[in-house]
Design an enzyme around this catalytic site. Structure first.
Site, PDB file in Angstrom:
ATOM      1  N   ASN A   1      -3.120  -5.200  -2.857  1.00 29.92           N
ATOM      2  CA  ASN A   1      -3.325  -6.595  -1.627  1.00 29.92           C
ATOM      3  C   ASN A   1      -4.972  -7.610  -1.553  1.00 29.92           C
ATOM      4  O   ASN A   1      -5.016  -8.079  -0.866  1.00 29.92           O
ATOM      5  CB  ASN A   1      -2.823  -5.839   0.074  1.00 29.92           C
ATOM      6  CG  ASN A   1      -2.504  -7.766   1.100  1.00 29.92           C
ATOM      7  OD1 ASN A   1      -1.769  -7.989   0.185  1.00 29.92           O
ATOM      8  ND2 ASN A   1      -2.556  -7.345   1.725  1.00 29.92           N
ATOM      9  N   ARG A   2      -5.291  -7.279  -2.704  1.00 33.37           N
ATOM     10  CA  ARG A   2      -6.526  -7.781  -2.894  1.00 33.37           C
ATOM     11  C   ARG A   2      -6.665  -8.736  -4.211  1.00 33.37           C
ATOM     12  O   ARG A   2      -7.368  -8.981  -5.160  1.00 33.37           O
ATOM     13  CB  ARG A   2      -8.068  -6.576  -2.764  1.00 33.37           C
ATOM     14  CG  ARG A   2      -8.418  -6.899  -1.385  1.00 33.37           C
ATOM     15  CD  ARG A   2      -8.656  -7.729  -0.414  1.00 33.37           C
ATOM     16  NE  ARG A   2      -8.468  -6.940   1.227  1.00 33.37           N
ATOM     17  CZ  ARG A   2      -7.809  -6.589   1.145  1.00 33.37           C
ATOM     18  NH1 ARG A   2      -6.482  -6.137   1.311  1.00 33.37           N
ATOM     19  NH2 ARG A   2      -7.749  -6.084   2.951  1.00 33.37           N
TER      20      ARG A   2
ATOM     21  N   HIS B   1       0.790  -1.214  -0.459  1.00 37.79           N
ATOM     22  CA  HIS B   1       0.137  -0.090  -0.131  1.00 37.79           C
ATOM     23  C   HIS B   1       0.721   1.199  -0.386  1.00 37.79           C
ATOM     24  O   HIS B   1       1.745   1.321   0.723  1.00 37.79           O
ATOM     25  CB  HIS B   1      -1.124  -0.060   1.217  1.00 37.79           C
ATOM     26  CG  HIS B   1      -2.250  -1.370   1.080  1.00 37.79           C
ATOM     27  ND1 HIS B   1      -1.872  -2.311   2.067  1.00 37.79           N
ATOM     28  CD2 HIS B   1      -2.993  -1.968   0.575  1.00 37.79           C
ATOM     29  CE1 HIS B   1      -3.234  -3.177   2.217  1.00 37.79           C
ATOM     30  NE2 HIS B   1      -3.260  -2.649   0.956  1.00 37.79           N
TER      31      HIS B   1
ATOM     32  N   ARG C   1      -2.606   5.161  -1.589  1.00 37.83           N
ATOM     33  CA  ARG C   1      -3.166   3.476  -0.974  1.00 37.83           C
ATOM     34  C   ARG C   1      -2.731   2.238  -2.597  1.00 37.83           C
ATOM     35  O   ARG C   1      -2.293   1.655  -2.224  1.00 37.83           O
ATOM     36  CB  ARG C   1      -4.481   3.380  -0.101  1.00 37.83           C
ATOM     37  CG  ARG C   1      -4.516   1.528   0.197  1.00 37.83           C
ATOM     38  CD  ARG C   1      -5.953   1.473   0.683  1.00 37.83           C
ATOM     39  NE  ARG C   1      -6.162   0.207   1.077  1.00 37.83           N
ATOM     40  CZ  ARG C   1      -5.727  -0.379   2.208  1.00 37.83           C
ATOM     41  NH1 ARG C   1      -5.148  -0.077   2.928  1.00 37.83           N
ATOM     42  NH2 ARG C   1      -6.110  -1.866   2.728  1.00 37.83           N
TER      43      ARG C   1
ATOM     44  N   GLU D   1       1.511   3.352   3.133  1.00 39.80           N
ATOM     45  CA  GLU D   1       2.020   2.891   4.473  1.00 39.80           C
ATOM     46  C   GLU D   1       3.681   3.084   3.935  1.00 39.80           C
ATOM     47  O   GLU D   1       3.835   1.887   3.901  1.00 39.80           O
ATOM     48  CB  GLU D   1       1.807   1.822   4.402  1.00 39.80           C
ATOM     49  CG  GLU D   1       0.137   2.027   4.712  1.00 39.80           C
ATOM     50  CD  GLU D   1      -0.918   0.231   4.795  1.00 39.80           C
ATOM     51  OE1 GLU D   1       0.264  -0.786   5.070  1.00 39.80           O
ATOM     52  OE2 GLU D   1      -1.748   0.342   4.743  1.00 39.80           O
TER      53      GLU D   1
ATOM     54  N   HIS E   1       3.660  -4.036   6.919  1.00 43.22           N
ATOM     55  CA  HIS E   1       2.232  -2.312   6.933  1.00 43.22           C
ATOM     56  C   HIS E   1       1.872  -1.785   7.842  1.00 43.22           C
ATOM     57  O   HIS E   1       3.019  -2.732   9.085  1.00 43.22           O
ATOM     58  CB  HIS E   1       0.818  -3.174   6.270  1.00 43.22           C
ATOM     59  CG  HIS E   1       0.957  -3.284   4.965  1.00 43.22           C
ATOM     60  ND1 HIS E   1      -0.442  -4.086   3.924  1.00 43.22           N
ATOM     61  CD2 HIS E   1       1.071  -5.453   4.645  1.00 43.22           C
ATOM     62  CE1 HIS E   1      -0.217  -5.027   2.958  1.00 43.22           C
ATOM     63  NE2 HIS E   1       0.995  -5.649   3.640  1.00 43.22           N
TER      64      HIS E   1
ATOM     65  N   GLU F   1       2.088  -6.129  10.783  1.00 40.61           N
ATOM     66  CA  GLU F   1       1.458  -4.873  10.549  1.00 40.61           C
ATOM     67  C   GLU F   1       1.350  -4.147  11.602  1.00 40.61           C
ATOM     68  O   GLU F   1       1.086  -4.702  13.362  1.00 40.61           O
ATOM     69  CB  GLU F   1      -0.594  -4.850  10.950  1.00 40.61           C
ATOM     70  CG  GLU F   1      -1.803  -4.254  10.769  1.00 40.61           C
ATOM     71  CD  GLU F   1      -1.401  -3.711   9.109  1.00 40.61           C
ATOM     72  OE1 GLU F   1      -1.415  -2.563   9.033  1.00 40.61           O
ATOM     73  OE2 GLU F   1      -1.931  -4.762   8.144  1.00 40.61           O
TER      74      GLU F   1
ATOM     75  N   TYR G   1     -10.490   1.050   5.811  1.00 43.53           N
ATOM     76  CA  TYR G   1     -11.393  -0.150   5.728  1.00 43.53           C
ATOM     77  C   TYR G   1     -12.663   0.153   5.416  1.00 43.53           C
ATOM     78  O   TYR G   1     -13.511  -0.160   5.559  1.00 43.53           O
ATOM     79  CB  TYR G   1     -11.183  -0.800   7.300  1.00 43.53           C
ATOM     80  CG  TYR G   1     -10.309  -2.096   6.613  1.00 43.53           C
ATOM     81  CD1 TYR G   1      -9.651  -1.558   5.730  1.00 43.53           C
ATOM     82  CD2 TYR G   1     -10.190  -2.765   8.138  1.00 43.53           C
ATOM     83  CE1 TYR G   1      -8.495  -2.782   6.306  1.00 43.53           C
ATOM     84  CE2 TYR G   1      -8.816  -3.528   7.540  1.00 43.53           C
ATOM     85  CZ  TYR G   1      -7.983  -2.933   6.658  1.00 43.53           C
ATOM     86  OH  TYR G   1      -6.989  -4.961   6.564  1.00 43.53           O
TER      87      TYR G   1
END
Lengths: 295, 295
Positions: free
Chosen positions: B63-64, B14, B56, B17, B106, B164, B275
């Protein structure tokens, strides 16, 4: 000074600063919360497209689009340039505006608490600021000179206030700061009402003012890449004194980099996310006590 | 299990980050910091274009993008789809990868300290996690089942770990968390080296594991607009118990909204900025003690 007749509350000038955006939505749903008897009030979601996608801006920073020459330049056609011209029609025109007071709601990743940023030392701005900081010690007052040559939204009128609240991450709502900001807005509106009714008590004779004197960029290599971070001893220490020789950055290799100025300063906007691209690691201010006994 | 031969450290999956991105840059400048004698190591800046613009992602969340069917779908042509296919060639192919271990770095706006997110309960993953949390109480271990059907980058190999770290705002470097993350990486690399040399001491017989059991969205109106914020009593309380009936949201009008589940849970990713658009106000986990005495 004349009566305050028109007030505007502006949110989402930056689309990823959610506090202001959701306060505007709340006020639009419950307009009685901000209605006062002696002036008209309007709300404005300044950058709805950026808010929709959760970004600071679509093409460029809207809060740098209010230069007089840019507002009159018909060749500027980015989303934010067009939006600035529309806002200039709604609240302005700059120099002869329809509104007397603008409250422009912002958030910052820096630990600036509840900051009021004023653009000039007009007695009205100073007296309101002194009142707010006297009744709430969390309120700090900054001065960044904003005249008609400024590119900021608040420069559309003489009494333009930025409310800058933090620390809060971009794209996030912090309930505690949301309610503190909301309460501060009501206090300001009540003050304006009392001002119009000549019922201001002028008990506040001094004001602590943090006057902007410049900015410091991150150390960078010759490619422009950042080489150091805000020093842990300085992180979240907005409005605290920084003395010559104290650490200001920590390099990626772990070396302290000290502040080389000659006098004590008071940094603000320390580690503001949006300022990395502007080349600003922090803004420096001088702390001063202003005597308000001008009568 | 076989020897660990190839390890990849991935940052800026991302682009906003920054901790992982700048650690990768540091390791590329000083490769001896991550070199170990018994395995090869490589670094990867996963989403350089997003990092360049401090967002991002450019088109969609990288990351998807690691579903097998998407990696093999030549019609998918967004920037991140193309990038995922390139990464699959560099580290993968998924299912038969060139790397044995991935550390995907992350950050989060949630108060998750130093979290390790594992995708399965393979003894190797559990033992490494137990070791890390035993020597550093700041380390928490989460399990989100990640099999070959997962769309996460770490699903490229069996031993994919997400690190994370938070809380830190998007687009910001926090020096303290930067150095804690860096130190954690060295500890992991040293563990892998010891593993290869059969010198792991198996003193850690239990592991506290936070197993993901679902997510909760913000309360929304029928336009999909958020109607409440994370409750101040819950903000920054990741990994702490949330009991039935305790406040979880605070509406814009100031009303408490309580948690209506039937059992105590342990929320994580509370108020993660990224999110909001995914409809996730927090992830819920169950806390469990895992016995590692499988021998």
């Amino acid at each position: 000074m004349n009566q305050i007749n028109h007030v505007a509350i502006v949110g989402a000038t930056h689309g990823n600063e959610f506090t202001g955006a959701y306060l505007i939505k709340k006020f639009e749903q419950f307009p009685h919360l901000i209605q006062r008897s002696s002036f008209n009030i309007q709300t404005l979601l300044a950058n709805p497209e950026a808010f929709k996608v959760g970004r600071r801006y679509i093409d460029k920073d809207l809060n740098r689009c209010f230069l007089n020459q840019d507002l009159q330049n018909s060749t500027l056609s980015s989303y934010e340039d067009i939006r600035a011209k529309a806002i200039n029609q709604i609240l302005g025109p700059k120099g002869n505006p329809q509104v007397d007071v603008i409250l422009d709601l912002h958030t910052t990743t820096a630990n600036m608490g509840l900051s009021i940023i004023i653009g000039n030392q007009h007695p009205f701005c100073l007296q309101l600021s002194a009142y707010l900081s006297a009744i709430n010690p969390l309120v700090k007052v900054c001065l960044t000179t904003t005249n008609l040559d400024s590119s900021l939204l608040k420069s559309l009128c003489q009494y333009g206030f930025v409310i800058e609240v933090g620390p809060v991450a971009q794209g996030v709502l912090n309930a505690d700061l949301f309610y503190k900001t909301e309460k501060l807005i009501y206090t300001i509106l009540d003050y304006l009402e009392a001002y119009n009714q000549n019922s201001i008590s002028s008990d506040n004779h001094t004001l602590t003012l943090y006057q902007s004197i410049g900015t410091i960029d991150y150390p960078r290599n010759n490619l422009g890449e950042i080489q150091a971070m805000i020093h842990p001893q300085l992180q979240f220490r907005d409005y605290e004194p920084l003395h010559p020789g104290e650490p200001i950055f920590l390099s990626f290799e772990g070396q302290d980099i000290n502040y080389e100025g000659e006098s004590t300063v008071y940094p603000i906007f320390i580690n503001e996310a949006a300022y990395y691209e502007k080349g600003i690691a922090m803004c420096l201010t001088q702390k001063q006590e202003v005597n308000l006994n001008w009568e």
